[in-house]
Design a protein around this motif. Structure first.
Motif, mmCIF file in Angstrom:
data_model
loop_
_atom_site.group_PDB
_atom_site.id
_atom_site.type_symbol
_atom_site.label_atom_id
_atom_site.label_comp_id
_atom_site.label_asym_id
_atom_site.label_seq_id
_atom_site.Cartn_x
_atom_site.Cartn_y
_atom_site.Cartn_z
ATOM 1 N N ARG A 210 0.839 -1.197 0.000
ATOM 2 C CA ARG A 210 0.000 0.000 0.000
ATOM 3 C C ARG A 210 0.872 1.244 0.000
ATOM 4 N NH1 ARG A 210 -4.112 0.417 4.192
ATOM 5 N NH2 ARG A 210 -5.360 1.292 2.525
ATOM 6 N N THR A 211 0.312 2.356 -0.502
ATOM 7 C CA THR A 211 1.076 3.588 -0.637
ATOM 8 C C THR A 211 0.517 4.680 0.265
ATOM 9 O OG1 THR A 211 -0.305 4.356 -2.483
ATOM 10 C CG2 THR A 211 1.650 3.036 -3.020
ATOM 11 N N VAL A 212 1.314 5.725 0.407
ATOM 12 C CA VAL A 212 0.946 6.870 1.237
ATOM 13 C C VAL A 212 -0.376 7.475 0.785
ATOM 14 C CG1 VAL A 212 1.612 9.258 1.699
ATOM 15 C CG2 VAL A 212 3.294 7.421 1.953
ATOM 16 N N GLU A 213 -0.592 7.515 -0.510
ATOM 17 C CA GLU A 213 -1.791 8.131 -1.076
ATOM 18 C C GLU A 213 -3.076 7.503 -0.539
ATOM 19 O OE1 GLU A 213 -3.644 8.941 -5.558
ATOM 20 O OE2 GLU A 213 -2.177 7.348 -5.204
ATOM 21 N N GLU A 214 -3.021 6.220 -0.213
ATOM 22 C CA GLU A 214 -4.225 5.499 0.179
ATOM 23 C C GLU A 214 -4.716 5.858 1.578
ATOM 24 O OE1 GLU A 214 -4.224 1.268 -0.771
ATOM 25 O OE2 GLU A 214 -2.400 1.569 -1.916
ATOM 26 N N ILE A 215 -3.835 6.314 2.458
ATOM 27 C CA ILE A 215 -4.255 6.554 3.842
ATOM 28 C C ILE A 215 -4.038 7.990 4.306
ATOM 29 C CG2 ILE A 215 -3.713 4.156 4.407
ATOM 30 C CD1 ILE A 215 -1.329 5.267 6.030
ATOM 31 N N MET A 216 -3.483 8.840 3.456
ATOM 32 C CA MET A 216 -3.196 10.208 3.888
ATOM 33 C C MET A 216 -4.487 10.978 4.158
ATOM 34 S SD MET A 216 -2.235 12.037 0.265
ATOM 35 C CE MET A 216 -3.502 12.267 -0.999
ATOM 36 N N LEU A 217 -4.364 12.011 4.982
ATOM 37 C CA LEU A 217 -5.463 12.947 5.202
ATOM 38 C C LEU A 217 -5.483 13.927 4.034
ATOM 39 C CD1 LEU A 217 -7.652 14.026 7.213
ATOM 40 C CD2 LEU A 217 -5.881 15.566 8.081
ATOM 41 N N HIS A 218 -6.606 14.014 3.334
ATOM 42 C CA HIS A 218 -6.671 14.859 2.139
ATOM 43 C C HIS A 218 -6.471 16.323 2.505
ATOM 44 C CE1 HIS A 218 -8.461 16.819 -1.459
ATOM 45 N NE2 HIS A 218 -7.903 15.783 -2.066
ATOM 46 N N GLN A 307 7.943 4.242 4.219
ATOM 47 C CA GLN A 307 7.738 5.518 4.892
ATOM 48 C C GLN A 307 7.835 5.379 6.410
ATOM 49 O OE1 GLN A 307 7.638 8.557 3.493
ATOM 50 N NE2 GLN A 307 7.803 9.167 5.640
ATOM 51 N N MET A 308 7.372 4.259 6.946
ATOM 52 C CA MET A 308 7.486 4.045 8.386
ATOM 53 C C MET A 308 8.952 3.986 8.797
ATOM 54 S SD MET A 308 5.675 1.199 10.830
ATOM 55 C CE MET A 308 6.437 -0.214 10.019
ATOM 56 N N ARG A 309 9.775 3.318 7.996
ATOM 57 C CA ARG A 309 11.210 3.280 8.296
ATOM 58 C C ARG A 309 11.821 4.669 8.228
ATOM 59 N NH1 ARG A 309 10.836 -1.711 5.411
ATOM 60 N NH2 ARG A 309 11.315 -0.669 3.447
ATOM 61 N N GLU A 310 11.354 5.487 7.277
ATOM 62 C CA GLU A 310 11.872 6.849 7.170
ATOM 63 C C GLU A 310 11.481 7.683 8.385
ATOM 64 O OE1 GLU A 310 13.822 8.727 5.023
ATOM 65 O OE2 GLU A 310 14.417 6.715 4.415
ATOM 66 N N PHE A 311 10.248 7.525 8.846
ATOM 67 C CA PHE A 311 9.814 8.234 10.049
ATOM 68 C C PHE A 311 10.706 7.884 11.235
ATOM 69 C CE2 PHE A 311 5.200 8.923 8.542
ATOM 70 C CZ PHE A 311 5.431 10.278 8.327
ATOM 71 N N LEU A 312 10.966 6.595 11.412
ATOM 72 C CA LEU A 312 11.786 6.155 12.532
ATOM 73 C C LEU A 312 13.229 6.626 12.382
ATOM 74 C CD1 LEU A 312 10.405 2.512 12.907
ATOM 75 C CD2 LEU A 312 9.799 4.528 14.246
ATOM 76 N N LEU A 334 2.914 9.179 11.514
ATOM 77 C CA LEU A 334 3.273 7.812 11.887
ATOM 78 C C LEU A 334 2.073 7.089 12.478
ATOM 79 C CD1 LEU A 334 5.416 5.624 12.259
ATOM 80 C CD2 LEU A 334 6.017 6.681 14.453
ATOM 81 N N GLU A 335 1.218 7.828 13.175
ATOM 82 C CA GLU A 335 0.025 7.227 13.755
ATOM 83 C C GLU A 335 -0.885 6.661 12.679
ATOM 84 O OE1 GLU A 335 -3.958 8.911 15.858
ATOM 85 O OE2 GLU A 335 -2.083 9.465 16.846
ATOM 86 N N ASP A 336 -0.973 7.342 11.539
ATOM 87 C CA ASP A 336 -1.811 6.842 10.442
ATOM 88 C C ASP A 336 -1.330 5.470 9.974
ATOM 89 O OD1 ASP A 336 -3.385 9.135 10.400
ATOM 90 O OD2 ASP A 336 -2.004 10.174 9.054
ATOM 91 N N ILE A 337 -0.010 5.297 9.904
ATOM 92 C CA ILE A 337 0.533 4.008 9.465
ATOM 93 C C ILE A 337 0.297 2.937 10.524
ATOM 94 C CG2 ILE A 337 2.627 2.792 8.755
ATOM 95 C CD1 ILE A 337 3.728 5.391 7.697
ATOM 96 N N LEU A 338 0.510 3.297 11.796
ATOM 97 C CA LEU A 338 0.295 2.327 12.872
ATOM 98 C C LEU A 338 -1.168 1.891 12.939
ATOM 99 C CD1 LEU A 338 2.508 3.856 15.704
ATOM 100 C CD2 LEU A 338 3.043 1.938 14.199
#
Length: 440
Positions: A210-218, A307-312, A334-338
């Motif tokens: 899955r990609t960032v686009e799918e879960i980001m806040l618009h 992206q989660m690895r980049e955040f960390l 990061l919360e969105d990914i978790l």
């Protein structure tokens, strides 16, 4: 007397013994094939780590699945054809022309029962144990038949290539992702795995897909601060927000110049107040842009696990999402990914704490249009497709090929969708009901 001598003939008994031996070899090949393909690599690895040499050899043998299957099938076909030919010759000698039919019937029964069903049933019952036992002889056989198997593989690939199919020599016959997902699905259906545990594990497995686009806040839902606003207005907006980090823009919302953290702003306010006359009037000279952090932009096509690895790695939890043209598309934390792993995370200040899925007694569900299809499927165990749209509203618009008006009703994918409310061009609330033919 002649018939008795025929039965006591040495050639007869040698041929019968050869047929029996070939049937045993056929049973060995059939059982080995089933065991080595059905054995769980995870269980074999666990046994190998405990010192089981057979399990370690089984792991090694199954590395090249194409060569393994080719060698086993080659050996199995050779012994089956040879045993059938010997049986035909033997029975023809005894019964004349009718021996061909007798050999066909007899060998079919013997091969089916003793060389196929029996060994495969045993192997599928104890796949790891059998795989560990047969790994050494199968490894030797694979090595011996390697030249012939290579020729066969080349011919097969050439034929497939002629029909437009390409094969990957490094492709493994075992997919760890699919194996785990399948085991979780079976466990959930049998009641041995809780739905919540299944969702968490599948959520972690799917991050790479899955990609960032799918879960980001618009971008339309992002709370932002105007850098040109009065400091006291900015302070009021930050304190009144449910978020601790807010983007700052200058001129237009697309021009993000920084991200302000509520704690950093409060520290700056305290410093100004203590250094001034002790009243909030002194914050009028506060420059919030000096307090803001540098914005972190990421492309919308970034996989979630990356992206989660980049955040960390960056020790940050907040990123702004842009498209290929550099235009702001949304916001990701990061919360969105978790939340894709553990489910919704909410506290007393979280605006998402209010349930976005409200079932009714009649079997309908009131669903916010902005709710993602994945979240809806996760909560209800539905299987609505998310290939063409990320949100429920997006799915309805895609299927309707237009922006529906309030009250319009659609039926697709086994569900009834009714547009309850619409604001401007956005569908804000839908009423969804599974159709009778669709399993809830």
């Amino acid at each position: 007397m002649d018939q008795t001598e025929t039965f006591l003939d040495a050639a007869f008994w040698l041929t019968a013994a050869a047929i029996a031996g070939l049937l045993l070899l056929s049973a060995f090949f059939s059982g080995s094939e089933t065991a080595l393909t059905a054995a769980s690599r995870a269980k074999l690895r666990a046994r190998a780590d405990k010192g089981d040499r057979g399990a370690e050899r089984a792991l090694s043998v199954t590395e090249d699945s194409e060569r393994l299957i080719g060698a086993i099938l080659l050996g199995n076909n050779v012994v089956n054809i040879l045993s059938a030919s010997l049986a035909t010759a033997l029975l023809t000698r005894l019964f004349g022309d009718s021996g061909v039919a007798l050999a066909t019937l007899g060998m079919t029964a013997l091969v089916l029962v003793f060389s196929e069903v029996l060994p495969k049933t045993y192997a599928i019952t104890l796949p790891e144990t059998v795989a560990a036992r047969v790994a050494r002889p199968i490894g030797v056989l694979t090595l011996i038949l390697a030249p012939i198997v290579t020729v066969v593989r080349t011919i097969v690939r050439g034929i497939l290539w002629a029909f437009g199919m390409r094969t990957d020599a490094n492709q493994h016959m075992f997919s760890i992702h699919e194996e785990i997902a399948g085991a979780l699905a079976i466990g959930a259906s049998e009641g041995t795995v809780d739905k919540e545990d299944r969702d968490r594990l599948l959520g972690a497995l799917d991050l790479g897909e899955r990609t960032v686009e799918e879960i980001m806040l618009h971008r339309s839902q992002i709370e932002m601060i105007d850098a040109e606003a009065d400091p006291d207005t900015i302070l009021t907006a930050v304190l009144g927000s449910a978020h601790t980090r807010l983007p700052i823009y200058r001129g237009e919302r697309e021009n993000v110049i920084g991200v302000i953290h509520a704690k950093d702003l409060l520290r700056a306010v305290e410093k100004v107040v203590r250094g001034g006359d002790g009243t909030l009037e002194s914050i009028s000279d506060l420059d919030v842009t000096k307090v803001a952090m540098k914005p972190y932009f990421i492309p919308e096509t970034t996989p979630l696990d990356e992206q989660m690895r980049e955040f960390l790695k960056r020790h940050t939890h907040f990123a702004l999402v842009v498209d290929e043209y550099g235009e702001l598309q949304g916001l990701l934390t990061l919360e969105d990914i978790l939340e894709e792993i553990v489910g919704e995370i909410a506290d007393e200040f979280d605006p998402k704490a209010e349930k976005r899925l409200k079932p009714t007694e009649s079997g309908d569900y009131f669903v916010e249009g902005a709710m993602t299809i994945r979240d809806l499927n996760r909560e209800t165990d539905w299987t609505l497709p998310d290939d063409e749209a990320n949100t429920i509203a997006g799915l309805v618009i895609h299927e309707a090929q237009t922006i529906p008006t309030e009250g319009q009703v659609f039926s697709f994918h086994g569900f009834r969708f009714e547009v309850v409310t619409r604001k401007d061009n956005r569908i804000t609330m839908l009423k969804i009901r599974p159709l009778l033919s669709h399993p809830a």
